[in-house]
Every structure is written in C-alpha cells, then in structure tokens.
Design a protein around this motif. Structure first.
Motif, mmCIF file in Angstrom:
data_model
loop_
_atom_site.group_PDB
_atom_site.id
_atom_site.type_symbol
_atom_site.label_atom_id
_atom_site.label_comp_id
_atom_site.label_asym_id
_atom_site.label_seq_id
_atom_site.Cartn_x
_atom_site.Cartn_y
_atom_site.Cartn_z
ATOM 1 N N GLN A 154 -1.627 7.205 4.243
ATOM 2 C CA GLN A 154 -1.343 8.288 3.306
ATOM 3 C C GLN A 154 -0.768 7.734 2.011
ATOM 4 O O GLN A 154 0.038 6.818 2.033
ATOM 5 C CB GLN A 154 -0.330 9.266 3.911
ATOM 6 N N THR A 155 -1.176 8.307 0.904
ATOM 7 C CA THR A 155 -0.576 7.973 -0.383
ATOM 8 C C THR A 155 0.109 9.217 -0.921
ATOM 9 O O THR A 155 -0.161 10.328 -0.459
ATOM 10 C CB THR A 155 -1.640 7.512 -1.404
ATOM 11 N N VAL A 156 0.977 9.033 -1.879
ATOM 12 C CA VAL A 156 1.669 10.171 -2.488
ATOM 13 C C VAL A 156 0.649 11.134 -3.074
ATOM 14 O O VAL A 156 0.738 12.346 -2.878
ATOM 15 C CB VAL A 156 2.666 9.687 -3.573
ATOM 16 N N HIS B 286 0.819 -1.203 0.000
ATOM 17 C CA HIS B 286 0.000 0.000 0.000
ATOM 18 C C HIS B 286 0.859 1.262 0.000
ATOM 19 O O HIS B 286 0.522 2.242 -0.628
ATOM 20 C CB HIS B 286 -0.940 -0.007 1.200
ATOM 21 N N MET B 287 1.983 1.228 0.699
ATOM 22 C CA MET B 287 2.836 2.401 0.812
ATOM 23 C C MET B 287 3.641 2.645 -0.454
ATOM 24 O O MET B 287 4.100 3.749 -0.672
ATOM 25 C CB MET B 287 3.778 2.249 2.009
ATOM 26 N N GLU C 104 5.214 11.689 -10.770
ATOM 27 C CA GLU C 104 4.952 12.984 -10.134
ATOM 28 C C GLU C 104 6.068 13.344 -9.166
ATOM 29 O O GLU C 104 6.521 14.489 -9.120
ATOM 30 C CB GLU C 104 3.594 12.950 -9.423
ATOM 31 N N LEU C 105 6.543 12.373 -8.402
ATOM 32 C CA LEU C 105 7.652 12.616 -7.473
ATOM 33 C C LEU C 105 8.929 12.985 -8.219
ATOM 34 O O LEU C 105 9.686 13.852 -7.768
ATOM 35 C CB LEU C 105 7.917 11.373 -6.616
ATOM 36 N N GLN D 222 8.145 11.717 2.995
ATOM 37 C CA GLN D 222 8.080 11.602 4.450
ATOM 38 C C GLN D 222 6.621 11.618 4.912
ATOM 39 O O GLN D 222 6.217 10.807 5.734
ATOM 40 C CB GLN D 222 8.855 12.734 5.112
ATOM 41 N N ARG D 223 5.835 12.522 4.362
ATOM 42 C CA ARG D 223 4.422 12.589 4.735
ATOM 43 C C ARG D 223 3.667 11.349 4.264
ATOM 44 O O ARG D 223 2.778 10.858 4.947
ATOM 45 C CB ARG D 223 3.767 13.833 4.144
#
Length: 111
Positions: free
Chosen positions: A56-58, A25-26, A35-36, A49-50
C-alpha cells in the motif's frame, strides 16, 4: 559448491537488501507527505496506518478512501483524475460519462 559461511553471508545480505527495499517503498513521497500534512490528525493517522500494510502507498490509500466516500453519493466506478490541492476528483460513472466531485481537503469527506 559454496561453503556454509558464504551461504549465510549471501542470505543475510539478501535479507538486508529486501528489508531496505521495503522500507524505501513504504516511505511517503514528497507529494504524499504534503497530502498527509493537510489532513486532520485523526485522518492522517488512519491513512498512515492503512499505508503501512504491505503493498500500500499513501496515494493508493487516499484514492481508495475517496472512491469509497464518492460511491456513497454517486454510482462511480473509478477515479479518473484527482486534484488534492483543489479538493476535486473526476470519476467515471457506472452508467457512463464522468462527473467532478468536491471533497474536504482535511477530512476527505465528500461535499
């Protein structure tokens, strides 16, 4: 009734499955990785980090960061559409209606 050994094996396999599911999932999707890749090193580190926080997803982190930046200039309540390739977000305004907002692709700064 199951034996102690069987119960421990079931518990261990369940823990491994849960850990694997969380790791899967991460992991950023291909789109999220793209996008990153377009972000500055500092912004990418902040997003990653967030996104490492549970649940949380990107994509969720990116949209939250953008909406927070947009709210500094427009009374927007939510992002309706997002085009990372063009650096445009369409937001719903609190007073009604919608507007498009441009942002910098590398820093997520609102233009």
């Amino acid at each position: 009734m199951i034996g102690k050994r069987t119960a421990l094996m079931l518990l261990a396999s369940g823990t491994l499955a849960t850990t694997a599911a969380r790791a899967q999932h991460m992991k950023a999707t291909t789109l999220e990785q793209a996008e990153l890749a377009g972000l500055t090193a500092a912004k990418r580190t902040e997003v990653e980090q967030r996104a490492s926080q549970p649940g949380q997803t990107v994509y969720e982190v990116l949209t939250t960061m953008l909406l927070n930046g947009i709210k500094n200039k427009h009374q927007a309540s939510r992002i309706v559409a997002l085009d990372f390739n063009r650096g445009i977000a369409v937001v719903e305004l609190q007073a009604g209606g919608m507007t498009s907002v441009n942002f910098d692709l590398t820093t997520l700064a609102i233009k």
